[in-house]
Enzyme design. Structure first.
Site, PDB file in Angstrom:
ATOM      1  N   SER A  31       0.825  -1.225   0.000  1.00  0.00           N
ATOM      2  CA  SER A  31       0.000   0.000   0.000  1.00  0.00           C
ATOM      3  C   SER A  31       0.847   1.257   0.000  1.00  0.00           C
ATOM      4  CB  SER A  31      -0.857   0.079   1.272  1.00  0.00           C
ATOM      5  OG  SER A  31      -1.936  -0.770   1.196  1.00  0.00           O
ATOM      6  N   HIS A  62      -3.603   0.186  -4.971  1.00  0.00           N
ATOM      7  CA  HIS A  62      -2.997  -1.011  -5.547  1.00  0.00           C
ATOM      8  C   HIS A  62      -3.344  -1.062  -7.024  1.00  0.00           C
ATOM      9  CE1 HIS A  62      -1.529  -3.495  -2.109  1.00  0.00           C
ATOM     10  NE2 HIS A  62      -2.258  -2.620  -1.457  1.00  0.00           N
ATOM     11  N   HIS A  84      -5.528  -9.374  -1.748  1.00  0.00           N
ATOM     12  CA  HIS A  84      -5.591  -9.754  -0.342  1.00  0.00           C
ATOM     13  C   HIS A  84      -6.712 -10.772  -0.137  1.00  0.00           C
ATOM     14  CE1 HIS A  84      -4.052  -5.647  -0.639  1.00  0.00           C
ATOM     15  NE2 HIS A  84      -3.342  -5.896   0.433  1.00  0.00           N
ATOM     16  N   TYR A  86      -8.912 -10.759   2.116  1.00  0.00           N
ATOM     17  CA  TYR A  86     -10.193 -10.121   2.493  1.00  0.00           C
ATOM     18  C   TYR A  86     -10.981  -9.619   1.277  1.00  0.00           C
ATOM     19  CZ  TYR A  86      -7.617  -5.685   2.010  1.00  0.00           C
ATOM     20  OH  TYR A  86      -6.860  -4.650   1.536  1.00  0.00           O
ATOM     21  N   GLU A  87     -10.344  -9.575   0.112  1.00  0.00           N
ATOM     22  CA  GLU A  87     -11.086  -9.143  -1.075  1.00  0.00           C
ATOM     23  C   GLU A  87     -12.046 -10.237  -1.553  1.00  0.00           C
ATOM     24  OE1 GLU A  87      -8.718  -6.668  -3.962  1.00  0.00           O
ATOM     25  OE2 GLU A  87      -7.097  -7.325  -2.653  1.00  0.00           O
ATOM     26  N   ALA A 114       2.543  -2.177   4.154  1.00  0.00           N
ATOM     27  CA  ALA A 114       2.302  -1.154   5.179  1.00  0.00           C
ATOM     28  C   ALA A 114       1.665  -1.877   6.359  1.00  0.00           C
ATOM     29  CB  ALA A 114       1.373  -0.092   4.625  1.00  0.00           C
ATOM     30  N   MET A 212      -2.291  -7.224   6.759  1.00  0.00           N
ATOM     31  CA  MET A 212      -3.333  -8.074   6.170  1.00  0.00           C
ATOM     32  C   MET A 212      -2.854  -8.806   4.902  1.00  0.00           C
ATOM     33  SD  MET A 212      -6.449  -5.327   6.452  1.00  0.00           S
ATOM     34  CE  MET A 212      -6.624  -4.255   7.896  1.00  0.00           C
ATOM     35  N   SER A 213      -1.539  -8.960   4.734  1.00  0.00           N
ATOM     36  CA  SER A 213      -1.024  -9.633   3.523  1.00  0.00           C
ATOM     37  C   SER A 213       0.185 -10.481   3.910  1.00  0.00           C
ATOM     38  CB  SER A 213      -0.633  -8.567   2.479  1.00  0.00           C
ATOM     39  OG  SER A 213       0.416  -7.772   2.971  1.00  0.00           O
ATOM     40  N   ASN A 236       1.175   3.403  10.824  1.00  0.00           N
ATOM     41  CA  ASN A 236       0.375   3.939  11.943  1.00  0.00           C
ATOM     42  C   ASN A 236       0.683   3.112  13.182  1.00  0.00           C
ATOM     43  OD1 ASN A 236      -1.363   1.961  10.125  1.00  0.00           O
ATOM     44  ND2 ASN A 236      -2.029   1.681  12.248  1.00  0.00           N
ATOM     45  N   HIS A 248      -7.613   4.086   6.011  1.00  0.00           N
ATOM     46  CA  HIS A 248      -6.732   3.661   4.910  1.00  0.00           C
ATOM     47  C   HIS A 248      -5.973   4.865   4.341  1.00  0.00           C
ATOM     48  CE1 HIS A 248      -5.234   1.151   1.715  1.00  0.00           C
ATOM     49  NE2 HIS A 248      -5.728   1.948   0.794  1.00  0.00           N
TER      50      HIS A 248
HETATM   51  N1  HPA Z   1      -3.599  -3.098  10.973  1.00  0.00           N
HETATM   52  C1  HPA Z   1      -3.610  -3.971   9.950  1.00  0.00           C
HETATM   53  N2  HPA Z   1      -3.122  -3.694   8.762  1.00  0.00           N
HETATM   54  C2  HPA Z   1      -2.565  -2.477   8.576  1.00  0.00           C
HETATM   55  C3  HPA Z   1      -2.510  -1.516   9.601  1.00  0.00           C
HETATM   56  C4  HPA Z   1      -3.059  -1.852  10.870  1.00  0.00           C
HETATM   57  O1  HPA Z   1      -3.047  -1.060  11.821  1.00  0.00           O
HETATM   58  N3  HPA Z   1      -1.894  -0.424   9.084  1.00  0.00           N
HETATM   59  C5  HPA Z   1      -1.578  -0.724   7.802  1.00  0.00           C
HETATM   60  N4  HPA Z   1      -1.989  -1.966   7.484  1.00  0.00           N
END
Ligand code: HPA
Length: 276
Positions: A31, A62, A84, A86-87, A114, A212-213, A236, A248
């Site tokens: 990302s 993406h 991903h 989750y898609e 990320a 998440m990947s 973050n 996001h």
């Molecule tokens: N959690 C999960 N996936 C992420 C996060 C998060 O805080 N930040 C960027 N991808």
């Protein structure tokens, strides 16, 4: 033939009908990190949409294409945009692009992403060398009949993030004076960000960042004998550590801000990885 392998071979044949480029390193851009592709000497591009049956990312930030070209002298294939779990794709489709890059000749896989930072010594904007992972609530890409053409039924994962590649990334970071944290990546399914209680639980389990990947991609690559390494960009602080709700947009902005340092680190690392 195993239907997953059959689909993979069909996708490989389509790509090879468009380019005969043989990459040494496969790079997956996470990302906000997609702009890295500007750094390379491009030889060919293949959009995911040109490959029949290929999964296409639905996530903003993406894009969806393979870029073939050179980082310095090193032949690379870059995935600009990943899919991903989750898609809603089957796990075999989520890892199909990774396996495809392996079949095209890439012996090394460089994953980027990320993440949210769990370790209290990490700050937004830091990079973390992925040393290991924990996967929760995401199925293994190896479930189902084993694809013998790719690898063994019960592959060892004890050096899944390859020590030699990790050393090369560390040397690159120190040469460039870029701060590089190290730690454990936890993969959860998403797409919701985690709850504060989940983050506290994963801190106890030994995770330093969450995303998440990546974990499932590393497993599929390791299964087929690719050497894997990865860098996370801490976009973050994970849920419960930050005063503002997670978005996001925040993730993308932080990744954008880190992009110039990220590009330098990835370029230098690939040059070193490609030497062997
Ligand atoms: N959690 C999960 N996936 C992420 C996060 C998060 O805080 N930040 C960027 N991808």
């Amino acid at each position: 033939m195993n239907p997953i392998y059959e689909k993979l071979i069909k996708c490989r044949d389509i790509v090879q009908s468009k380019t005969n480029f043989i990459p040494k390193v496969a790079l997956v851009l996470g990302s906000g990190l997609g702009g890295y592709a500007d750094e390379i000497t491009v030889e060919a591009t293949v959009s995911y949409g040109e490959i029949e049956g290929f999964p296409v990312s639905t996530v903003p930030g993406h894009m969806g294409r393979f870029i073939f070209g050179y980082v310095g002298e090193v032949p690379v294939v870059i995935m600009q945009g990943r899919v991903h779990y989750y898609e809603g794709y089957a796990m075999s489709d989520v890892v199909l692009p990774i396996r495809l890059m392996g079949l095209l000749g890439a012996k090394n896989l460089f994953l980027t992403n990320a993440v949210g930072g769990i370790n209290q010594n990490f700050s937004a904007g830091d990079f973390m060398l992925i040393r290991d992972h924990i996967i929760y609530n995401v199925p293994s890409p190896l479930i189902g009949e084993n694809i013998e053409e790719l690898g063994t039924r019960f592959p060892d994962m004890s050096n899944i993030y390859n020590n030699d590649l990790c050393d090369k990334i560390k040397e690159s970071a120190s040469m460039l004076a870029i701060k590089l944290q190290e730690g454990v990546y936890a993969q959860l399914s998403g797409p919701s960000f985690e709850t504060p209680a989940e983050i506290r639980a994963f801190a106890v389990l030994g995770a330093d960042v969450v995303g998440m990947s990546t974990g499932c991609e590393a497993i599929a690559a390791n299964h087929m004998g690719m050497k894997v390494c990865g860098i996370s960009c801490i976009a973050n602080l994970a849920a419960g550590f930050s005063k503002t709700p997670l978005t996001h947009d925040e993730v993308q902005e932080a990744a954008d801000a880190a992009a110039p340092r990220f590009k330098k680190l990835v370029t230098e690392s690939i040059k070193r990885i490609g030497k062997d």
